[in-house]
Design an enzyme around this catalytic site. Structure first.
Site, PDB file in Angstrom:
ATOM      1  N   ASN A 228      -9.756  15.510  10.410  1.00 35.88           N
ATOM      2  CA  ASN A 228      -9.341  15.598  11.814  1.00 35.88           C
ATOM      3  C   ASN A 228      -9.604  16.994  12.380  1.00 35.88           C
ATOM      4  O   ASN A 228     -10.098  17.143  13.500  1.00 35.88           O
ATOM      5  CB  ASN A 228      -7.849  15.271  11.958  1.00 35.88           C
ATOM      6  CG  ASN A 228      -7.531  13.851  11.531  1.00 35.88           C
ATOM      7  OD1 ASN A 228      -8.432  13.057  11.258  1.00 35.88           O
ATOM      8  ND2 ASN A 228      -6.254  13.508  11.473  1.00 35.88           N
TER       9      ASN A 228
ATOM     10  N   GLY B 119       0.861  -1.188   0.000  1.00 36.41           N
ATOM     11  CA  GLY B 119       0.000   0.000   0.000  1.00 36.41           C
ATOM     12  C   GLY B 119       0.894   1.234   0.000  1.00 36.41           C
ATOM     13  O   GLY B 119       2.069   1.165  -0.389  1.00 36.41           O
TER      14      GLY B 119
ATOM     15  N   ARG C 135      -2.126   6.853  -1.652  1.00 36.46           N
ATOM     16  CA  ARG C 135      -2.182   6.251  -2.988  1.00 36.46           C
ATOM     17  C   ARG C 135      -3.439   6.730  -3.693  1.00 36.46           C
ATOM     18  O   ARG C 135      -4.492   6.132  -3.552  1.00 36.46           O
ATOM     19  CB  ARG C 135      -2.219   4.723  -2.836  1.00 36.46           C
ATOM     20  CG  ARG C 135      -1.024   4.098  -3.501  1.00 36.46           C
ATOM     21  CD  ARG C 135      -0.889   2.642  -3.374  1.00 36.46           C
ATOM     22  NE  ARG C 135      -2.044   1.881  -2.963  1.00 36.46           N
ATOM     23  CZ  ARG C 135      -2.297   0.652  -3.381  1.00 36.46           C
ATOM     24  NH1 ARG C 135      -1.504   0.072  -4.235  1.00 36.46           N
ATOM     25  NH2 ARG C 135      -3.337  -0.003  -2.933  1.00 36.46           N
TER      26      ARG C 135
ATOM     27  N   LYS D 168       0.229   5.879  20.561  1.00 35.69           N
ATOM     28  CA  LYS D 168      -0.359   5.988  19.222  1.00 35.69           C
ATOM     29  C   LYS D 168      -1.760   5.374  19.237  1.00 35.69           C
ATOM     30  O   LYS D 168      -2.695   5.921  18.646  1.00 35.69           O
ATOM     31  CB  LYS D 168       0.562   5.264  18.226  1.00 35.69           C
ATOM     32  CG  LYS D 168       0.050   5.200  16.799  1.00 35.69           C
ATOM     33  CD  LYS D 168       0.913   6.020  15.843  1.00 35.69           C
ATOM     34  CE  LYS D 168       0.302   6.202  14.472  1.00 35.69           C
ATOM     35  NZ  LYS D 168       0.560   5.118  13.569  1.00 35.69           N
TER      36      LYS D 168
ATOM     37  N   LEU E 112       2.278   3.123   2.497  1.00 35.22           N
ATOM     38  CA  LEU E 112       3.479   3.118   3.345  1.00 35.22           C
ATOM     39  C   LEU E 112       4.479   2.049   2.917  1.00 35.22           C
ATOM     40  O   LEU E 112       5.693   2.299   2.869  1.00 35.22           O
ATOM     41  CB  LEU E 112       3.094   2.859   4.802  1.00 35.22           C
ATOM     42  CG  LEU E 112       2.925   4.056   5.709  1.00 35.22           C
ATOM     43  CD1 LEU E 112       2.757   3.591   7.140  1.00 35.22           C
ATOM     44  CD2 LEU E 112       4.078   5.055   5.625  1.00 35.22           C
ATOM     45  N   GLY E 113       3.982   0.868   2.574  1.00 33.95           N
ATOM     46  CA  GLY E 113       4.860  -0.215   2.116  1.00 33.95           C
ATOM     47  C   GLY E 113       5.627   0.218   0.874  1.00 33.95           C
ATOM     48  O   GLY E 113       6.833  -0.030   0.741  1.00 33.95           O
TER      49      GLY E 113
HETATM   50  O1  PAF Z   1      -4.867   6.878  11.721  1.00 34.03           O
HETATM   51  C1  PAF Z   1      -4.586   8.036  11.382  1.00 34.03           C
HETATM   52  O2  PAF Z   1      -5.126   8.615  10.434  1.00 34.03           O
HETATM   53  C2  PAF Z   1      -3.509   8.788  12.164  1.00 34.03           C
HETATM   54  O3  PAF Z   1      -2.866   7.913  13.016  1.00 34.03           O
HETATM   55  C3  PAF Z   1      -4.025  10.019  12.912  1.00 34.03           C
HETATM   56  C4  PAF Z   1      -3.058  10.389  14.011  1.00 34.03           C
HETATM   57  C5  PAF Z   1      -5.389   9.823  13.495  1.00 34.03           C
HETATM   58  C6  PAF Z   1      -3.977  11.204  12.002  1.00 34.03           C
HETATM   59  O4  PAF Z   1      -4.825  11.145  10.915  1.00 34.03           O
END
Ligand code: PAF
Length: 313
Positions: free
Chosen positions: A207, A13, A134, A189, A15-16
């Site tokens: 967000n 994806g 992507r 996280k 990040l990969g």
């Molecule tokens: O999952 C995500 O999208 C991220 O970890 C975060 C911190 C919520 C920011 O979009």
């Protein structure tokens, strides 16, 4: 003839593919894909700032085939958390006791599934803030430089092995550091994801649009108190006020982001809710406690997060 290390990457994806691209300068990268063509290579456009490069990488099948049976030395796993156990199990006949595995999953639970599956292997977890997306299946955009922390999560905690992992990952040129308290990083996280992702999925908003919405404003404080308690059960001390401040800081910094959970909902994909708020509920059951705000969010995402029409926002 080159003796560059071979790194297998599972999960191509955003990040990969970012890590595959960055690591390919100093290593021989092999992508493990469900479907491969007869050329046994995978091509995509990689966009970093305004520069577009065409990346072509060799690939092998991620399911058992007679052709792809060579042992794997280093495996980086970028699958969705709910796919990880099954995907690693499919490669089991290629893993030896010394195969090192680095897990980049969101949330919590998939890391424990892999350490239980392979108790004798050196296993690492990574937490990253690198941003990639992507826009289509042929294109990967490096959206924002971040940081990555990696640390051992297995019993096979050997310092020369850890140095090797750090040096392999650092060969990407991305900013990587070793963190011997990686569980704490993963828990923080997780807490941030628990406090942002379900709200964005339920409210279908970026967000930065959360603060000021009644669902978020009414629940964020009780949720952070629950997260403080659940983290304490796992020996992580972070008080609710600090957590809430951290969540609001992340919201501000990522104001323009569509969270990973909302991206999944909009794309009609399964979300990672069971490995985020669902993991908190698992801890609740194991320690005979209740985390009611988390449970309401979990149930609401389970029942109502049907795919949204992508409005392009
Ligand atoms: O999952 C995500 O999208 C991220 O970890 C975060 C911190 C919520 C920011 O979009």
């Amino acid at each position: 003839m080159t003796d560059k290390p071979i790194i297998h990457i599972l999960g191509a994806g955003a990040l990969g593919s970012l890590w595959a691209t960055k690591l390919s300068k100093d290593n021989r990268i092999v992508l493990l894909l469900k479907k491969i063509d007869e050329k046994r290579s995978h091509q995509f456009r990689f966009i970093d700032k305004n520069q577009t490069t065409t990346i072509t990488l060799p690939c092998e099948c991620s399911t058992p085939t007679p052709q792809d049976s060579r042992p794997i030395d280093t495996l980086l796993v970028f699958t969705k958390s709910y796919d990880t156990l099954n995907a690693v199990q499919q490669l089991r006949n290629r893993l030896t006791p010394s195969s090192r595995i680095v897990l980049f999953q969101n949330g919590m639970g998939s890391q424990q599934e892999i350490t239980q599956l392979l108790p004798g292997n050196p296993i690492y977890a990574a937490s990253t803030t690198e941003g990639a997306n992507r826009p289509d299946s042929q294109t990967v955009v490096y959206a924002g430089k971040g940081e990555t922390w990696v640390g051992s999560i297995s019993n096979q905690n050997n310092s020369s092995e850890s140095e090797k992992v750090l040096s392999l990952l650092s060969g990407s040129g991305l900013s990587v550091s070793y963190n011997s308290a990686i569980w704490e990083k993963l828990w923080l996280k997780l807490a941030i994801n628990c406090a942002i992702n379900p709200f964005t999925a339920l409210l279908n908003c970026k967000n930065g649009e959360l603060v000021g919405q009644p669902l978020f404003d009414a629940n964020i404080t009780p949720l952070c108190h629950e997260l403080e308690r659940v983290m304490k059960v796992n020996n992580i001390n972070k008080n609710a006020d600090e957590l809430e401040a951290l969540v609001k800081e992340v919201i501000e910094k990522t104001a323009n982001n569509v969270s990973s959970m909302l991206q999944d909902v909009r794309a009609g994909k399964q979300t990672e809710i069971e490995y985020i708020n669902g993991y908190i509920e698992l801890v609740a059951k194991n320690c005979d406690d209740t985390f009611p705000t988390n449970l309401v969010l979990l149930k609401r995402v389970r029942s109502s997060c049907k795919p949204h029409i992508n409005t392009g926002t």
